[in-house]
Motif scaffolding. Structure first.
Motif, short mmCIF file in Angstrom:
data_model
loop_
_atom_site.label_atom_id
_atom_site.label_comp_id
_atom_site.label_asym_id
_atom_site.label_seq_id
_atom_site.Cartn_x
_atom_site.Cartn_y
_atom_site.Cartn_z
N LEU A 127 0.86 -1.19 -0.02
CA LEU A 127 0.00 0.08 0.06
C LEU A 127 0.85 1.20 -0.12
CD1 LEU A 127 -2.94 -1.07 2.52
CD2 LEU A 127 -3.19 -0.48 0.07
N ILE A 128 1.95 1.35 0.79
CA ILE A 128 2.67 2.45 0.95
C ILE A 128 3.31 2.76 -0.50
CG2 ILE A 128 4.89 3.32 1.79
CD1 ILE A 128 4.22 1.73 4.64
N ASN A 129 3.99 1.53 -0.89
CA ASN A 129 4.61 1.53 -2.41
C ASN A 129 3.49 2.30 -3.47
OD1 ASN A 129 7.30 0.82 -1.77
ND2 ASN A 129 6.59 -1.28 -1.88
N SER A 130 2.58 1.65 -3.33
CA SER A 130 1.64 2.10 -4.25
C SER A 130 1.00 3.65 -4.15
CB SER A 130 0.20 1.32 -4.17
OG SER A 130 0.41 0.04 -4.34
N PHE A 131 1.04 3.94 -2.99
CA PHE A 131 0.69 5.27 -2.65
C PHE A 131 1.73 6.42 -2.91
CE2 PHE A 131 0.62 9.22 -0.12
CZ PHE A 131 -0.64 9.45 -0.16
N ILE A 132 3.13 5.95 -2.90
CA ILE A 132 4.13 6.85 -3.32
C ILE A 132 4.02 6.84 -5.14
CG2 ILE A 132 6.61 6.93 -3.65
CD1 ILE A 132 6.83 5.52 -1.10
N VAL A 133 3.80 5.71 -5.58
CA VAL A 133 3.92 5.79 -7.16
C VAL A 133 2.59 6.65 -7.71
CG1 VAL A 133 3.61 4.12 -9.14
CG2 VAL A 133 4.92 3.62 -7.34
N PHE A 134 1.60 6.33 -7.25
CA PHE A 134 0.10 7.07 -7.67
C PHE A 134 0.45 8.47 -7.38
CE2 PHE A 134 -2.02 2.62 -7.49
CZ PHE A 134 -1.92 2.45 -8.95
N SER A 135 0.92 8.92 -6.32
CA SER A 135 1.09 10.29 -5.49
C SER A 135 1.93 11.12 -6.67
CB SER A 135 1.51 10.38 -4.19
OG SER A 135 0.72 9.83 -3.34
N PHE A 136 3.04 10.59 -6.98
CA PHE A 136 3.99 11.14 -7.87
C PHE A 136 3.55 11.16 -9.20
CE2 PHE A 136 7.00 10.89 -4.51
CZ PHE A 136 7.59 12.06 -4.51
N HIS A 137 2.81 10.25 -9.78
CA HIS A 137 1.95 10.09 -11.02
C HIS A 137 1.17 11.01 -11.23
CE1 HIS A 137 4.12 6.70 -12.96
NE2 HIS A 137 3.24 5.74 -12.25
N TYR A 138 0.49 11.33 -9.90
CA TYR A 138 -0.52 12.46 -10.28
C TYR A 138 0.22 13.87 -10.26
CZ TYR A 138 -4.18 15.70 -8.37
OH TYR A 138 -5.04 16.78 -8.06
N ILE A 139 1.10 13.89 -9.20
CA ILE A 139 1.72 15.25 -9.17
C ILE A 139 2.50 15.75 -10.46
CG2 ILE A 139 3.57 16.82 -8.15
CD1 ILE A 139 2.82 15.15 -5.46
N SER A 140 3.23 14.82 -10.93
CA SER A 140 4.13 14.75 -12.40
C SER A 140 3.11 15.04 -13.44
CB SER A 140 4.92 13.63 -12.55
OG SER A 140 5.97 13.35 -11.67
N SER A 141 1.99 14.49 -13.71
CA SER A 141 1.17 14.55 -14.90
C SER A 141 0.42 15.87 -14.73
CB SER A 141 0.18 13.56 -14.89
OG SER A 141 -0.56 13.10 -13.77
N GLY A 142 0.10 16.32 -13.35
CA GLY A 142 -0.54 17.54 -13.14
C GLY A 142 0.25 18.76 -13.25
N TYR A 143 1.55 18.42 -12.89
CA TYR A 143 2.64 19.52 -13.24
C TYR A 143 2.70 19.99 -14.68
CZ TYR A 143 6.93 22.00 -13.16
OH TYR A 143 8.08 22.93 -13.53
N LEU A 144 2.84 18.62 -15.51
CA LEU A 144 2.98 18.69 -16.90
C LEU A 144 1.74 19.65 -17.56
CD1 LEU A 144 4.19 15.23 -17.76
CD2 LEU A 144 5.61 17.59 -17.98
N VAL A 145 0.50 19.11 -17.06
CA VAL A 145 -0.76 19.99 -17.62
C VAL A 145 -0.85 21.38 -17.24
CG1 VAL A 145 -3.23 19.99 -17.65
CG2 VAL A 145 -2.23 17.59 -17.82
N LEU A 146 -0.55 21.59 -15.98
CA LEU A 146 -0.69 23.00 -15.51
C LEU A 146 0.48 24.04 -16.23
CD1 LEU A 146 -1.34 22.56 -11.95
CD2 LEU A 146 -3.18 22.99 -13.64
N LYS A 147 1.69 23.33 -16.56
CA LYS A 147 2.83 24.10 -17.03
C LYS A 147 2.59 24.20 -18.61
CE LYS A 147 6.45 25.85 -14.95
NZ LYS A 147 6.45 27.41 -14.57
#
Length: 485
Positions: A8-28
């Motif tokens: 669960l912790i590994n999944s949370f890390i991976v999904f969190s950074f996927h979300y932040i990275s893709s969100g950063y790419l869209v917003l920028k």
């Protein structure tokens, strides 16, 4: 239990950074700067999404992947207050791009750990790889050229290709090697990835075919221009003679007008009827001599090629003189006589009105631009077995508001220059009767003309706009009767 918590912790890390990275790419890429309230909402939604996905991932990786793609899109739409199909597709593409960065991060750090025989916990490894995924996203968007490149993905030309590649990434990242056979849910998720790729390919191919068709039309136009310019070179000498002809007329008219004014004044002041009659006959003689002189000069100089109709020839010669009086270089090519259409598609009177209205419009457009070196070219030719009348000019382009009302109501942007707006109203009625098509072409700055208005007697009654600013026109023109290429 411990393994489940670690998972669960590994999944949370991976999904969190996927979300932040893709969100950063869209917003920028969209140039969006979040206010504090929106920034808090962004991270809260990301935290909730990552937590939910982590639990779902325990049971099925495919469902988690589907929820990551669409959950990220929904969250970002809520954050930026923009919910449309393009935003959805853009978010899908950026999530896939974050997966690609994660893949490269895994290769880089996996290689480093192997070379230096470094051993860390799986959670720390995932944290390092995911953090570097975000670093790669930030580095990419710090490069101005790449940032503009990602912004282009939003355009229809590239959206289909990006979506197709995203579907492929979706399938690859969703593969669960632990499964010995493909479950029904996994099969549905795989089909969804294939559908995304298929839709993307369709959009890309459709846009590519349209682009190729436009290039083909542009090539045809350029080839036609070359032919007309070659023909124009042959007419240079005639134009020189034309200038001499007009100079003679202006020179003689100056003297004639002085003589006429003197004779008219004398006629008005004369008391004797016999003297008035003599002066009146003298005025008539001067006017008759002027007309004969112009007719003789025109016959000798042969200013423009014949259209095959004396009435149309006379109309075009009058328009030629009008253009020349405004300092506009008027040229003409007639490779097909108007007898091809007169009586069959259009009456001689309607054709005369059509030519007069639009050559006058071209003169007004050139005058409105006010840059000198005005050019108008009238071309009468057969194109793909259809008779076509094309009027080229290097005047001002059509305003989008004008194009939206063309033929539907009287509209002109140059009323002060003589434009009434009634010309296109009459034109649409005439073309409707003849089942002819109206083709407006706008050229880029590399061409000798800025636009052309063509009447093609093809039996289709189409209204077509071919333009270098087609994307802008598609966004702003709402009328249903126009095809934009």
């Amino acid at each position: 239990m411990t393994n489940s918590i670690d998972f669960l912790i590994n999944s949370f890390i991976v999904f969190s950074f996927h979300y932040i990275s893709s969100g950063y790419l869209v917003l920028k890429s969209q140039g969006v700067k979040l206010i504090l309230k929106s920034r808090v909402l962004f991270y809260v939604l990301g935290f909730v999404l990552a937590a939910v996905l982590s639990f779902v991932n325990l049971y099925n990786i495919y469902i988690a992947q589907v929820m990551l793609y669409f959950g990220t899109a929904i969250a970002l739409m809520l954050v930026v207050h923009k919910a449309d199909m393009k935003m959805l597709m853009l978010c899908i593409i950026m999530v896939s791009l974050s997966h690609v960065f994660n893949f490269f991060s895994s290769i880089i750090f996996g290689t480093l750990f192997w070379i230096f025989s470094i051993s860390y916990s799986e959670i720390l490894v995932n944290l390092i790889i995911s953090a570097f995924e975000l670093v790669l996203s930030i580095l990419l968007m710090s490069i101005k050229r790449f940032r503009k490149g990602l912004n282009l993905i939003e355009k229809d030309n590239y959206l289909g290709l990006g979506l197709s590649l995203s579907g492929i990434v979706f399938i690859i990242t969703g593969v669960d090697n632990s499964e010995k056979r493909l479950s029904d849910v996994s099969f549905v998720a795989l089909m969804m990835g294939i559908v995304i790729s298929g839709v993307g390919l369709y959009l890309w191919m459709r846009r590519s075919l349209t682009a190729r068709y436009r290039e083909h039309l542009q090539s045809q136009s350029e080839e036609h221009f070359k032919e007309q310019l070659e023909e124009r070179d042959k007419e240079i000498e005639k134009q020189r003679q034309s200038n001499e002809f007009l100079a003679k007329i202006v020179h003689r008219d100056n003297h004639l007008m002085n003589s006429l004014n003197t004779a008219i004044d004398a006629c008005q002041n004369a008391d004797d009827n016999a003297e008035k009659s003599d002066l009146f006959h003298e005025i008539q003689t001067m006017i008759k001599e002027r007309g004969e002189l112009i007719d003789r000069e025109q016959r000798d100089t042969k200013l423009l090629p014949s259209t095959g109709s004396l009435l149309i020839d006379s109309t075009i010669n009058d328009l030629f003189i009008k253009a020349a009086a405004h300092g506009i270089d008027f040229d003409m090519a007639a490779s097909a006589p108007v007898s091809e259409i007169i009586g069959k598609y259009i009456s001689q009177t309607d054709l005369q009105t059509l030519l007069s209205d639009h050559i006058k419009d071209a003169v007004i457009a050139v005058e409105a631009k006010g840059e000198g070196s005005g050019k108008i070219l009238l071309d009468l030719s057969m194109q793909n077995d259809n008779y076509c009348i094309t009027i080229y000019d290097n005047g001002v382009a059509f305003e989008i508001d004008t194009l939206s009302k063309l033929g539907m109501e009287r509209v002109t942007t140059h009323a002060e220059s003589g434009g009434s707006g009634i010309g296109f109203m009459t034109t649409f009625e005439t073309l409707k009767k003849a089942y002819a098509s109206l083709i407006i072409t706008e050229f880029d700055s590399t061409m000798p003309f800025t636009k052309s208005v063509a009447f093609r007697f093809d039996g289709e009654s189409s209204f077509i706009i071919q333009s270098h600013r087609s994307e802008e026109l598609k966004e702003k023109l709402t009328r249903d009767d126009v095809v934009i290429l």
